[in-house]
Design a protein around this motif. Structure first.
Motif, short mmCIF file in Angstrom:
data_model
loop_
_atom_site.label_atom_id
_atom_site.label_comp_id
_atom_site.label_asym_id
_atom_site.label_seq_id
_atom_site.Cartn_x
_atom_site.Cartn_y
_atom_site.Cartn_z
N ASP A 196 7.19 -33.25 -29.34
CA ASP A 196 7.25 -32.39 -28.14
C ASP A 196 8.66 -32.27 -27.57
N ASN A 197 9.39 -33.37 -27.45
CA ASN A 197 10.73 -33.31 -26.87
C ASN A 197 11.71 -32.56 -27.76
N LEU A 198 11.57 -32.71 -29.07
CA LEU A 198 12.42 -31.96 -29.99
C LEU A 198 12.12 -30.46 -29.89
N LEU A 199 10.86 -30.12 -29.77
CA LEU A 199 10.48 -28.71 -29.64
C LEU A 199 11.00 -28.13 -28.34
N LEU A 200 11.03 -28.92 -27.28
CA LEU A 200 11.63 -28.47 -26.02
C LEU A 200 13.12 -28.20 -26.20
N PHE A 201 13.79 -29.07 -26.94
CA PHE A 201 15.21 -28.87 -27.25
C PHE A 201 15.40 -27.55 -27.99
N LEU A 202 14.57 -27.29 -28.99
CA LEU A 202 14.71 -26.06 -29.77
C LEU A 202 14.41 -24.83 -28.93
N LYS A 203 13.40 -24.92 -28.04
CA LYS A 203 13.12 -23.81 -27.13
C LYS A 203 14.32 -23.55 -26.23
N ASN A 204 14.96 -24.61 -25.79
CA ASN A 204 16.16 -24.45 -24.95
C ASN A 204 17.30 -23.83 -25.76
N ALA A 205 17.40 -24.18 -27.04
CA ALA A 205 18.41 -23.57 -27.91
C ALA A 205 18.20 -22.06 -28.01
N VAL A 206 16.94 -21.63 -28.05
CA VAL A 206 16.63 -20.19 -28.04
C VAL A 206 17.04 -19.59 -26.70
N LYS A 207 16.61 -20.23 -25.62
CA LYS A 207 16.91 -19.74 -24.26
C LYS A 207 18.41 -19.60 -24.04
N GLU A 208 19.18 -20.56 -24.55
CA GLU A 208 20.63 -20.56 -24.34
C GLU A 208 21.40 -19.77 -25.40
N GLY A 209 20.68 -19.15 -26.34
CA GLY A 209 21.34 -18.28 -27.31
C GLY A 209 21.92 -18.96 -28.53
N PHE A 210 21.46 -20.18 -28.84
CA PHE A 210 21.96 -20.88 -30.01
C PHE A 210 20.98 -20.87 -31.19
N MET A 211 19.82 -20.29 -30.98
CA MET A 211 18.82 -20.15 -32.03
C MET A 211 18.05 -18.87 -31.74
N LEU A 212 17.71 -18.13 -32.78
CA LEU A 212 16.94 -16.91 -32.58
C LEU A 212 15.45 -17.24 -32.46
N LYS A 213 14.79 -16.47 -31.62
CA LYS A 213 13.36 -16.68 -31.38
C LYS A 213 12.56 -16.58 -32.69
N GLU A 214 12.97 -15.67 -33.56
CA GLU A 214 12.26 -15.48 -34.84
C GLU A 214 12.28 -16.76 -35.67
N HIS A 215 13.39 -17.48 -35.62
CA HIS A 215 13.48 -18.72 -36.39
C HIS A 215 12.66 -19.84 -35.73
N TYR A 216 12.70 -19.89 -34.42
CA TYR A 216 11.85 -20.87 -33.73
C TYR A 216 10.38 -20.60 -34.04
N ASN A 217 9.98 -19.33 -33.98
CA ASN A 217 8.58 -18.96 -34.22
C ASN A 217 8.14 -19.19 -35.66
N SER A 218 9.09 -19.31 -36.59
CA SER A 218 8.72 -19.54 -37.99
C SER A 218 8.38 -21.00 -38.27
N ILE A 219 8.69 -21.89 -37.33
CA ILE A 219 8.40 -23.32 -37.51
C ILE A 219 6.91 -23.54 -37.25
N ILE A 220 6.25 -24.15 -38.19
CA ILE A 220 4.83 -24.47 -38.06
C ILE A 220 4.71 -25.80 -37.31
N VAL A 221 3.89 -25.81 -36.28
CA VAL A 221 3.70 -27.03 -35.48
C VAL A 221 2.21 -27.25 -35.30
N SER A 222 1.75 -28.43 -35.69
CA SER A 222 0.34 -28.77 -35.50
C SER A 222 0.15 -30.27 -35.62
#
Length: 191
Positions: free
Chosen positions: A139-165
């Motif tokens: 969960d905390n790593l995923l929050l980091f990655l969401k923040n990377a998207v929010k701050e413009g360091f990762m594209l949303k498409e790449h975040y959305n391609s990560i499978i989480v379950s």
């Protein structure tokens, strides 16, 4: 399907990590999968590889020579690749695998899965990547990655391609239906 499983060489403090590792392998044995992993008998790595061998799953271990010399190698493996460095280990595992799971682990697990995520972003890999989020471990790593998207360091498409379950059934189904995102450079042309 050859599935690389990145995971801890420790057991973790909660028994759920061992229990779910065994359930994951049992499920994969019914799907005629092979497992690619770091070649060790220690911790969760040992649980996963030994359970897989008991279930008749092909297991490919990749271990650096110096770790093998420290008696960390799972000597029950029929398919073992010995390499010189940790970098060579990651490269060999990536070449053997069709998909990747980050099971709970530490810095090594994080490094390995991060390299795959980076390869997907720059278009070097089109293989699916999953976080097996048992006990909300990631969960905390995923929050980091969401923040990377929010701050413009990762594209949303790449975040959305990560499978989480927290269910191997969901991860496997997503692997079967996976479509890789375009590379960062292709996507930026359209932004």
């Amino acid at each position: 399907m050859n599935i690389a499983i990145y995971c801890g060489s420790n057991f973790g403090k909660n028994k759920i990590y061992e229990q779910e590792a065994i359930q994951m392998v049992k499920f994969l044995s019914k799907k005629d999968c092979s497992i690619v992993y770091g070649g060790s008998k220690a911790g969760l790595m040992g649980i996963i590889s030994n359970t897989a061998l008991e279930k008749g799953i092909n297991v490919y271990g990749v271990i650096p020579h110096d770790l093998a010399k420290k008696e960390l190698e799972n000597e029950k493996l029929l398919n073992i690749y010995k390499v010189n460095t940790m970098r060579e280990r990651k490269e060999k595992m990536e070449s053997l695998a069709d998909a990747f799971i980050a099971y709970p682990g530490g810095c090594g697990t994080l490094e390995e899965i991060s390299e795959i995520l980076t390869s997907i972003q720059v278009g070097y890999s089109s293989k699916p990547c999953a976080f097996y989020n048992i006990n909300n471990y990631y969960d905390n790593l995923l929050l980091f990655l969401k923040n990377a998207v929010k701050e413009g360091f990762m594209l949303k498409e790449h975040y959305n391609s990560i499978i989480v379950s927290d269910k191997i059934e969901d991860i496997y189904e997503n692997f079967e239906n996976y479509t890789a995102p375009k590379s960062k450079w292709e996507l930026l042309e359209n932004h």
